[in-house]
Motif scaffolding. Structure first.
Motif, PDB file in Angstrom:
ATOM      1  N   UNK A  26       0.827  -1.207   0.000  1.00  0.00           N
ATOM      2  CA  UNK A  26       0.000   0.000   0.000  1.00  0.00           C
ATOM      3  C   UNK A  26       0.857   1.251   0.000  1.00  0.00           C
ATOM      4  N   UNK A  27       1.914   1.263   0.795  1.00  0.00           N
ATOM      5  CA  UNK A  27       2.775   2.447   0.865  1.00  0.00           C
ATOM      6  C   UNK A  27       3.407   2.760  -0.486  1.00  0.00           C
ATOM      7  N   UNK A  28       3.761   1.713  -1.228  1.00  0.00           N
ATOM      8  CA  UNK A  28       4.424   1.931  -2.515  1.00  0.00           C
ATOM      9  C   UNK A  28       3.447   2.415  -3.592  1.00  0.00           C
ATOM     10  N   UNK A  29       2.256   1.829  -3.658  1.00  0.00           N
ATOM     11  CA  UNK A  29       1.281   2.291  -4.647  1.00  0.00           C
ATOM     12  C   UNK A  29       0.824   3.707  -4.317  1.00  0.00           C
ATOM     13  N   UNK A  30       0.793   4.032  -3.026  1.00  0.00           N
ATOM     14  CA  UNK A  30       0.453   5.395  -2.614  1.00  0.00           C
ATOM     15  C   UNK A  30       1.522   6.371  -3.079  1.00  0.00           C
ATOM     16  N   UNK A  31       2.797   5.979  -2.953  1.00  0.00           N
ATOM     17  CA  UNK A  31       3.891   6.839  -3.404  1.00  0.00           C
ATOM     18  C   UNK A  31       3.861   7.004  -4.925  1.00  0.00           C
ATOM     19  N   UNK A  32       3.556   5.928  -5.637  1.00  0.00           N
ATOM     20  CA  UNK A  32       3.481   6.017  -7.097  1.00  0.00           C
ATOM     21  C   UNK A  32       2.366   6.956  -7.542  1.00  0.00           C
ATOM     22  N   UNK A  33       1.210   6.841  -6.914  1.00  0.00           N
ATOM     23  CA  UNK A  33       0.087   7.680  -7.310  1.00  0.00           C
ATOM     24  C   UNK A  33       0.274   9.134  -6.875  1.00  0.00           C
ATOM     25  N   UNK A  34       1.104   9.358  -5.873  1.00  0.00           N
ATOM     26  CA  UNK A  34       1.406  10.732  -5.466  1.00  0.00           C
ATOM     27  C   UNK A  34       2.134  11.486  -6.579  1.00  0.00           C
ATOM     28  N   UNK A  35       2.843  10.760  -7.436  1.00  0.00           N
ATOM     29  CA  UNK A  35       3.494  11.378  -8.592  1.00  0.00           C
ATOM     30  C   UNK A  35       2.467  12.091  -9.469  1.00  0.00           C
ATOM     31  N   UNK A 202      15.473  11.893 -20.378  1.00  0.00           N
ATOM     32  CA  UNK A 202      14.509  12.361 -19.379  1.00  0.00           C
ATOM     33  C   UNK A 202      14.674  11.627 -18.053  1.00  0.00           C
ATOM     34  N   UNK A 203      14.353  12.337 -16.966  1.00  0.00           N
ATOM     35  CA  UNK A 203      14.378  11.686 -15.657  1.00  0.00           C
ATOM     36  C   UNK A 203      13.189  10.737 -15.545  1.00  0.00           C
ATOM     37  N   UNK A 204      13.287   9.784 -14.611  1.00  0.00           N
ATOM     38  CA  UNK A 204      12.297   8.730 -14.489  1.00  0.00           C
ATOM     39  C   UNK A 204      10.902   9.231 -14.178  1.00  0.00           C
ATOM     40  N   UNK A 205      10.812  10.249 -13.341  1.00  0.00           N
ATOM     41  CA  UNK A 205       9.501  10.777 -12.976  1.00  0.00           C
ATOM     42  C   UNK A 205       8.784  11.345 -14.196  1.00  0.00           C
ATOM     43  N   UNK A 206       9.498  12.149 -14.984  1.00  0.00           N
ATOM     44  CA  UNK A 206       8.916  12.725 -16.191  1.00  0.00           C
ATOM     45  C   UNK A 206       8.534  11.641 -17.182  1.00  0.00           C
ATOM     46  N   UNK A 208       7.765   8.532 -16.587  1.00  0.00           N
ATOM     47  CA  UNK A 208       6.595   7.795 -16.120  1.00  0.00           C
ATOM     48  C   UNK A 208       5.316   8.587 -16.392  1.00  0.00           C
ATOM     49  N   UNK A 209       5.316   9.868 -16.075  1.00  0.00           N
ATOM     50  CA  UNK A 209       4.123  10.685 -16.287  1.00  0.00           C
ATOM     51  C   UNK A 209       3.748  10.715 -17.768  1.00  0.00           C
ATOM     52  N   UNK A 210       4.729  10.946 -18.626  1.00  0.00           N
ATOM     53  CA  UNK A 210       4.433  11.035 -20.059  1.00  0.00           C
ATOM     54  C   UNK A 210       4.001   9.683 -20.618  1.00  0.00           C
ATOM     55  N   UNK A 211       4.620   8.619 -20.130  1.00  0.00           N
ATOM     56  CA  UNK A 211       4.256   7.284 -20.612  1.00  0.00           C
ATOM     57  C   UNK A 211       2.849   6.900 -20.169  1.00  0.00           C
ATOM     58  N   UNK A 212       2.494   7.243 -18.943  1.00  0.00           N
ATOM     59  CA  UNK A 212       1.152   6.942 -18.461  1.00  0.00           C
ATOM     60  C   UNK A 212       0.100   7.758 -19.209  1.00  0.00           C
ATOM     61  N   UNK A 253      10.295   5.758 -23.776  1.00  0.00           N
ATOM     62  CA  UNK A 253      10.157   6.199 -22.380  1.00  0.00           C
ATOM     63  C   UNK A 253      10.287   5.044 -21.394  1.00  0.00           C
ATOM     64  N   UNK A 254      10.282   3.812 -21.918  1.00  0.00           N
ATOM     65  CA  UNK A 254      10.235   2.639 -21.061  1.00  0.00           C
ATOM     66  C   UNK A 254      11.367   2.498 -20.056  1.00  0.00           C
ATOM     67  N   UNK A 255      12.636   2.565 -20.470  1.00  0.00           N
ATOM     68  CA  UNK A 255      13.730   2.314 -19.515  1.00  0.00           C
ATOM     69  C   UNK A 255      13.718   3.245 -18.308  1.00  0.00           C
ATOM     70  N   UNK A 256      13.598   4.555 -18.543  1.00  0.00           N
ATOM     71  CA  UNK A 256      13.629   5.505 -17.424  1.00  0.00           C
ATOM     72  C   UNK A 256      12.406   5.346 -16.529  1.00  0.00           C
ATOM     73  N   UNK A 257      11.227   5.158 -17.135  1.00  0.00           N
ATOM     74  CA  UNK A 257      10.007   5.004 -16.343  1.00  0.00           C
ATOM     75  C   UNK A 257      10.053   3.729 -15.515  1.00  0.00           C
ATOM     76  N   UNK A 258      10.518   2.641 -16.113  1.00  0.00           N
ATOM     77  CA  UNK A 258      10.567   1.361 -15.416  1.00  0.00           C
ATOM     78  C   UNK A 258      11.565   1.403 -14.275  1.00  0.00           C
TER      79      UNK A 258
END
Length: 277
Positions: A26-35, A202-206, A208-212, A253-258
């Motif tokens: 739960x803590x990890x999915x919460x952190x992911x969705x906080x992005x 690109x950094x991983x956070x960016x 992930x957001x763009x890939x999603x 975008x896959x490598x950085x997001x993953x």
């Protein structure tokens, strides 16, 4: 962009978490969705609802709650991913799978379920109880029929013998004009994002957001598009271009997001499927 927590959870499991044991704390999915600026309370409410809908089972590991995909949801993700990442432009055999059903008037829920399942498999509605697909889906119709003993479902493998009539059938079963317009809008929106060098930096956070974002916008198409064979496609049909664009950006975008997701959940995430021609 206005993110929907339910859709985000589905996409995160579909593209990442299912390749890391199909479960998450739960803590990890919460952190992911906080992005995506989703608050923790909203995450808990949505996960609780999805658990009640049989998306997940839960277990306790110390103080942690772990959410695991149910076999049923994993099967749905498998089917959905196959639809999203497998492009179908094969040569046509000149035949349709026709599904015709009769349902007692008292069984409206059965009728609605039949419609949803046929649409899920890519059928288009020709009339209230007659659905068509340009692909050989006889076995799928029979499986659907077996699930609904209260309905009479017939599956036919048939053709008109006239290509112009077949094209007319396609236009009657699907809103091809609107689907084509939406594909072209998707291409206009994301064409500039197809940049191998820029995406690699690109950094991983960016990433992930763009890939999603592109996943969320694209995954609606495979469930609206009948994947018409070349012979039935309208002139200038843009689905192949849209699929290629989506596949390229998703891969770039896959490598950085993953790597970013792996860092949050504390374990490696395997690689999923990419566009298959």
């Amino acid at each position: 962009m206005q993110w929907k927590p339910r859709a985000l959870i589905l996409d995160l499991f579909g593209d990442y978490l299912r390749y890391a044991g199909s479960e998450v704390r739960l803590a990890d999915i919460t952190e992911l969705l906080a992005v995506f600026d989703i608050e923790a309370a909203t995450v808990r409410v949505n996960l609780s609802r999805l658990r009640k809908e049989d998306w997940f089972t839960t277990r306790r590991v110390g103080r942690e709650t772990v959410y695991s995909l149910t076999p049923h949801m994993l099967e749905i993700l498998n089917e959905g991913r196959e639809r999203i990442f497998r492009r179908r432009d094969e040569k046509w055999e000149g035949r349709w799978t026709m599904a015709i059903y009769q349902v007692p008037e008292s069984e409206r829920a059965v009728r609605e379920q039949l419609r949803k399942q046929l649409a899920w498999h890519g059928f288009g509605q020709l009339s209230p109880s007659t659905w068509l697909s340009p692909h050989d889906l006889i076995s799928e119709v029979r499986e659907i029929a077996a699930e609904h003993p209260l309905a009479k479902v017939d599956a036919l493998w048939c053709g008109t013998g006239d290509l112009e009539e077949d094209r007319d059938l396609a236009a009657r079963c699907w809103d091809l004009e609107q689907i084509g317009a939406d594909y072209r809008q998707f291409i206009r929106t994301y064409a500039a994002l197809d940049d191998e060098a820029a995406n690699a930096g690109k950094d991983g956070r960016t990433a992930l957001i763009e890939r999603m974002q592109i996943i969320g916008d694209f995954r609606r198409f495979p469930f609206r598009d009948p994947h018409l064979p070349l012979e039935l496609q309208p002139k200038g049909w843009p689905s192949s271009e849209a699929y290629s664009l989506f596949g390229a950006i998703h891969r770039q975008l896959g490598p950085a997001a993953t790597e970013f997701v792996s860092g949050i959940i504390g374990q490696p995430v395997g690689q999923g499927q990419e566009i298959v021609a």
